[in-house]
Design a protein around this motif. Structure first.
Motif, PDB file in Angstrom:
ATOM      1  N   ILE A  73      -7.310   5.847   2.259  1.00  0.00           N
ATOM      2  CA  ILE A  73      -7.665   4.442   2.083  1.00  0.00           C
ATOM      3  C   ILE A  73      -6.485   3.503   2.335  1.00  0.00           C
ATOM      4  CG2 ILE A  73      -9.522   5.058   0.496  1.00  0.00           C
ATOM      5  CD1 ILE A  73      -7.816   4.064  -1.821  1.00  0.00           C
ATOM      6  N   GLY A  74      -5.353   4.081   2.767  1.00  0.00           N
ATOM      7  CA  GLY A  74      -4.210   3.252   3.151  1.00  0.00           C
ATOM      8  C   GLY A  74      -3.242   2.940   2.041  1.00  0.00           C
ATOM      9  N   ARG A  75      -3.377   3.611   0.901  1.00  0.00           N
ATOM     10  CA  ARG A  75      -2.423   3.400  -0.191  1.00  0.00           C
ATOM     11  C   ARG A  75      -1.191   4.266   0.054  1.00  0.00           C
ATOM     12  NH1 ARG A  75      -3.246  -0.907  -3.139  1.00  0.00           N
ATOM     13  NH2 ARG A  75      -2.435   0.051  -5.036  1.00  0.00           N
ATOM     14  N   THR A  76      -0.028   3.793  -0.379  1.00  0.00           N
ATOM     15  CA  THR A  76       1.204   4.545  -0.155  1.00  0.00           C
ATOM     16  C   THR A  76       1.801   5.086  -1.443  1.00  0.00           C
ATOM     17  OG1 THR A  76       2.511   2.504  -0.252  1.00  0.00           O
ATOM     18  CG2 THR A  76       1.775   3.252   1.926  1.00  0.00           C
ATOM     19  N   CYS A 116      -9.031  -3.753   2.221  1.00  0.00           N
ATOM     20  CA  CYS A 116      -8.675  -5.080   1.699  1.00  0.00           C
ATOM     21  C   CYS A 116      -9.034  -6.196   2.677  1.00  0.00           C
ATOM     22  CB  CYS A 116      -7.175  -5.131   1.401  1.00  0.00           C
ATOM     23  SG  CYS A 116      -6.645  -6.738   0.755  1.00  0.00           S
ATOM     24  N   ASP A 117      -9.764  -7.210   2.162  1.00  0.00           N
ATOM     25  CA  ASP A 117     -10.094  -8.363   3.004  1.00  0.00           C
ATOM     26  C   ASP A 117      -9.473  -9.643   2.463  1.00  0.00           C
ATOM     27  OD1 ASP A 117     -11.780  -8.678   0.763  1.00  0.00           O
ATOM     28  OD2 ASP A 117     -13.262  -9.766   1.943  1.00  0.00           O
ATOM     29  N   PHE A 118      -8.531  -9.507   1.508  1.00  0.00           N
ATOM     30  CA  PHE A 118      -7.847 -10.691   1.005  1.00  0.00           C
ATOM     31  C   PHE A 118      -6.843 -11.191   2.038  1.00  0.00           C
ATOM     32  CE2 PHE A 118      -8.978  -8.508  -3.044  1.00  0.00           C
ATOM     33  CZ  PHE A 118      -9.823  -9.490  -3.531  1.00  0.00           C
ATOM     34  N   ASN A 119      -6.447 -12.450   1.910  1.00  0.00           N
ATOM     35  CA  ASN A 119      -5.475 -13.022   2.833  1.00  0.00           C
ATOM     36  C   ASN A 119      -4.121 -12.344   2.618  1.00  0.00           C
ATOM     37  OD1 ASN A 119      -4.680 -14.970   4.833  1.00  0.00           O
ATOM     38  ND2 ASN A 119      -3.567 -16.040   3.217  1.00  0.00           N
ATOM     39  N   LYS A 120      -3.617 -11.663   3.654  1.00  0.00           N
ATOM     40  CA  LYS A 120      -2.366 -10.930   3.501  1.00  0.00           C
ATOM     41  C   LYS A 120      -1.675 -10.778   4.851  1.00  0.00           C
ATOM     42  CE  LYS A 120      -5.340  -7.523   4.665  1.00  0.00           C
ATOM     43  NZ  LYS A 120      -6.786  -7.738   4.852  1.00  0.00           N
ATOM     44  N   VAL A 121      -0.344 -10.582   4.785  1.00  0.00           N
ATOM     45  CA  VAL A 121       0.462 -10.325   5.984  1.00  0.00           C
ATOM     46  C   VAL A 121       1.533  -9.301   5.616  1.00  0.00           C
ATOM     47  CG1 VAL A 121       0.147 -12.589   7.058  1.00  0.00           C
ATOM     48  CG2 VAL A 121       2.014 -12.247   5.423  1.00  0.00           C
ATOM     49  N   TYR A 122       2.016  -8.596   6.621  1.00  0.00           N
ATOM     50  CA  TYR A 122       3.128  -7.683   6.381  1.00  0.00           C
ATOM     51  C   TYR A 122       4.355  -8.481   5.943  1.00  0.00           C
ATOM     52  CZ  TYR A 122       0.749  -3.607   8.342  1.00  0.00           C
ATOM     53  OH  TYR A 122      -0.118  -2.574   8.557  1.00  0.00           O
ATOM     54  N   ILE A 172       0.046 -14.574  -3.631  1.00  0.00           N
ATOM     55  CA  ILE A 172       1.228 -14.113  -2.884  1.00  0.00           C
ATOM     56  C   ILE A 172       0.713 -13.188  -1.790  1.00  0.00           C
ATOM     57  CG2 ILE A 172       3.444 -12.947  -3.029  1.00  0.00           C
ATOM     58  CD1 ILE A 172       3.254 -15.553  -4.681  1.00  0.00           C
ATOM     59  N   PRO A 173       0.737 -13.620  -0.531  1.00  0.00           N
ATOM     60  CA  PRO A 173       0.032 -12.891   0.536  1.00  0.00           C
ATOM     61  C   PRO A 173       0.797 -11.730   1.162  1.00  0.00           C
ATOM     62  CG  PRO A 173       0.979 -14.869   1.430  1.00  0.00           C
ATOM     63  CD  PRO A 173       1.306 -14.880  -0.037  1.00  0.00           C
ATOM     64  N   PHE A 174       1.985 -11.421   0.651  1.00  0.00           N
ATOM     65  CA  PHE A 174       2.836 -10.438   1.327  1.00  0.00           C
ATOM     66  C   PHE A 174       2.555  -9.010   0.852  1.00  0.00           C
ATOM     67  CE2 PHE A 174       5.178 -14.467   0.797  1.00  0.00           C
ATOM     68  CZ  PHE A 174       5.135 -14.870   2.117  1.00  0.00           C
ATOM     69  N   CYS A 175       2.539  -8.091   1.799  1.00  0.00           N
ATOM     70  CA  CYS A 175       2.324  -6.671   1.511  1.00  0.00           C
ATOM     71  C   CYS A 175       3.290  -5.836   2.342  1.00  0.00           C
ATOM     72  CB  CYS A 175       0.899  -6.249   1.858  1.00  0.00           C
ATOM     73  SG  CYS A 175      -0.385  -6.941   0.789  1.00  0.00           S
ATOM     74  N   GLU A 176       3.707  -4.710   1.772  1.00  0.00           N
ATOM     75  CA  GLU A 176       4.531  -3.779   2.530  1.00  0.00           C
ATOM     76  C   GLU A 176       3.665  -2.820   3.341  1.00  0.00           C
ATOM     77  OE1 GLU A 176       8.185  -2.340   0.607  1.00  0.00           O
ATOM     78  OE2 GLU A 176       7.562  -3.520  -1.132  1.00  0.00           O
ATOM     79  N   HIS A 177       2.373  -2.766   3.003  1.00  0.00           N
ATOM     80  CA  HIS A 177       1.400  -1.995   3.779  1.00  0.00           C
ATOM     81  C   HIS A 177       0.045  -2.653   3.579  1.00  0.00           C
ATOM     82  CE1 HIS A 177       1.151  -0.374  -0.300  1.00  0.00           C
ATOM     83  NE2 HIS A 177      -0.116  -0.158  -0.035  1.00  0.00           N
ATOM     84  N   ILE A 178      -0.898  -2.379   4.468  1.00  0.00           N
ATOM     85  CA  ILE A 178      -2.223  -2.987   4.388  1.00  0.00           C
ATOM     86  C   ILE A 178      -3.248  -1.895   4.069  1.00  0.00           C
ATOM     87  CG2 ILE A 178      -4.000  -4.301   5.599  1.00  0.00           C
ATOM     88  CD1 ILE A 178      -1.428  -5.901   5.107  1.00  0.00           C
TER      89      ILE A 178
END
Length: 379
Positions: A132-135, A19-25, A9-15
């Motif tokens: 590190i970009g965690r929320t 992370c170098d996995f396949n993902k999109v906002y 599941i490539p969806f993220c609310e933040h990047i």
């Protein structure tokens, strides 16, 4: 024989910056269409590669729990309807971010037969989490675990990362202490690897990424091994620790060099002797499925030599190691005929040990694992 499935599941609310996995906002993406096409990929793949029953299912990302309750319900229903597995014996894992899981989402997962959660905690230092970009906040970790336990989850894993920018030995020891106080069933602890196409990589290229010295990173790894052992956790793989019986069966599929489906955008699989890779961009993933084709960008027939190499560098990640007799039964060739020189050299360096025909990493070998694994890959 295919016995496992990875679902991406490539969806993220933040990047996250590492992370170098396949993902999109998530915002503005065709999430519902993606889930429908994912269901179609399940159908087509099982038709092309029939399987009796999967023993492990792992839903990762991206952030699977960024889906809303309706989407999450559709996803788990699709899995149940299209993939063959015995609900009473399957290991069914969902990755989750602390703070993403409402009791409603947890109930949907639990009722669908998900029986294992993997939380991306990474650190118990909030300043470091921001770097590190965690929320999520530290309170979210405790809250999410409490909610999961309340709903009925009793097999929970948490991930930690060490060697982070600005991380000190004292800070990591504190993170490890707080993690172990939770008495989870499973822990994964990885050193930071700065991968291309990440925020951290770009910072490193500009000389703006301050990482702990290599000797401190090594000491952090030693600290993990020591503390996990003290608290009764078994190190069954170079970066993974579990209570007896709670080892990740899905990840053991990879390390045992066994076959598995890879579903979703950018997912990789291993089916009938072929390594497969799906298109990563959502449109390129969705279009072939709309046209009745699997969304494959690459299929590679794995040669016998490659299979033997993989058997070594994946198998030696496990603390049980690689058994010479099992190797010969699997490949019809003595292990010494193929890798005799490498095995001898690694034993002489003190990185491998051999007992009753089984090769295992030594303590030094764990610290220099990449050197060991790379020695089995043909140049």
């Amino acid at each position: 024989m295919i016995k496992s499935a990875y679902i991406h599941i490539p969806f993220c609310e933040h990047i996250c910056h590492y992370c170098d996995f396949n993902k999109v906002y998530l915002q503005g993406q065709p999430v519902d269409e993606y889930l429908s096409m994912l269901k179609k990929e399940f159908q087509m793949s099982v038709m092309e590669y029939p399987v009796e029953s999967l023993t492990t299912i792992f839903v990762g990302g991206g952030t699977p729990t960024s889906l809303n309750e309706k989407q999450l319900s559709f996803l788990v229903s699709s899995i149940r309807e299209e993939l063959p597995y015995d609900r009473n014996s399957v290991e069914f894992t969902f990755e989750a971010n602390p703070g993403d899981l409402s009791e409603g989402k947890l109930a949907i997962l639990h009722e669908a037969g998900v029986n294992r959660l993997s939380f991306g905690v990474q650190s118990f230092n909030e300043e470091l989490l921001r770097k590190i970009g965690r929320t999520h906040k530290i309170a979210d970790v405790y809250d999410s675990i409490e909610k999961a336990n309340k709903v009925g989850f009793d097999n929970i894993s948490i991930d930690l990362i060490y060697g982070l920018p600005g991380q000190t030995m004292e800070d990591f020891e504190d993170t490890l202490k707080k993690a172990l106080e939770l008495k989870m069933e499973h822990y994964s602890s990885y050193s930071l690897i700065v991968e291309p196409k990440t925020v951290f990589y770009n910072l490193m290229q500009k000389g703006r990424l301050s990482l702990p010295p290599q000797e401190i990173e090594a000491r952090m790894y030693e600290c993990v091994m020591e503390e996990m052992a003290k608290h009764g956790y078994i190190q069954y793989e170079i970066s993974n620790y579990a209570k007896q019986g709670y080892e990740s069966k899905h990840n053991l599929t990879y390390w045992n060099n066994e076959e598995y489906f890879g579903f979703g955008a950018g997912a990789h699989g291993y089916v009938e002797g072929k390594r497969t890779a799906n298109y990563g961009p959502l449109k390129k993933y969705i279009t072939p499925l709309q046209e009745g084709r699997l969304p494959l960008i690459e299929t590679h027939e794995v040669s016998k030599q490659e299979k033997m190499e993989e058997e070594m560098f994946l198998g030696l990640r496990k603390m049980e190691g690689v058994n010479a007799q099992s190797f010969e039964e699997k490949f019809g060739t003595p292990i010494s005929d193929i890798f005799g020189q490498q095995l001898t050299e690694l034993k002489e360096k003190g990185l491998l040990e051999e007992s009753a025909g089984t090769y295992r990493l030594t303590y030094s070998g764990k610290l220099l694992g990449n050197e060991v694994f790379q020695s089995f890959i043909a140049v």
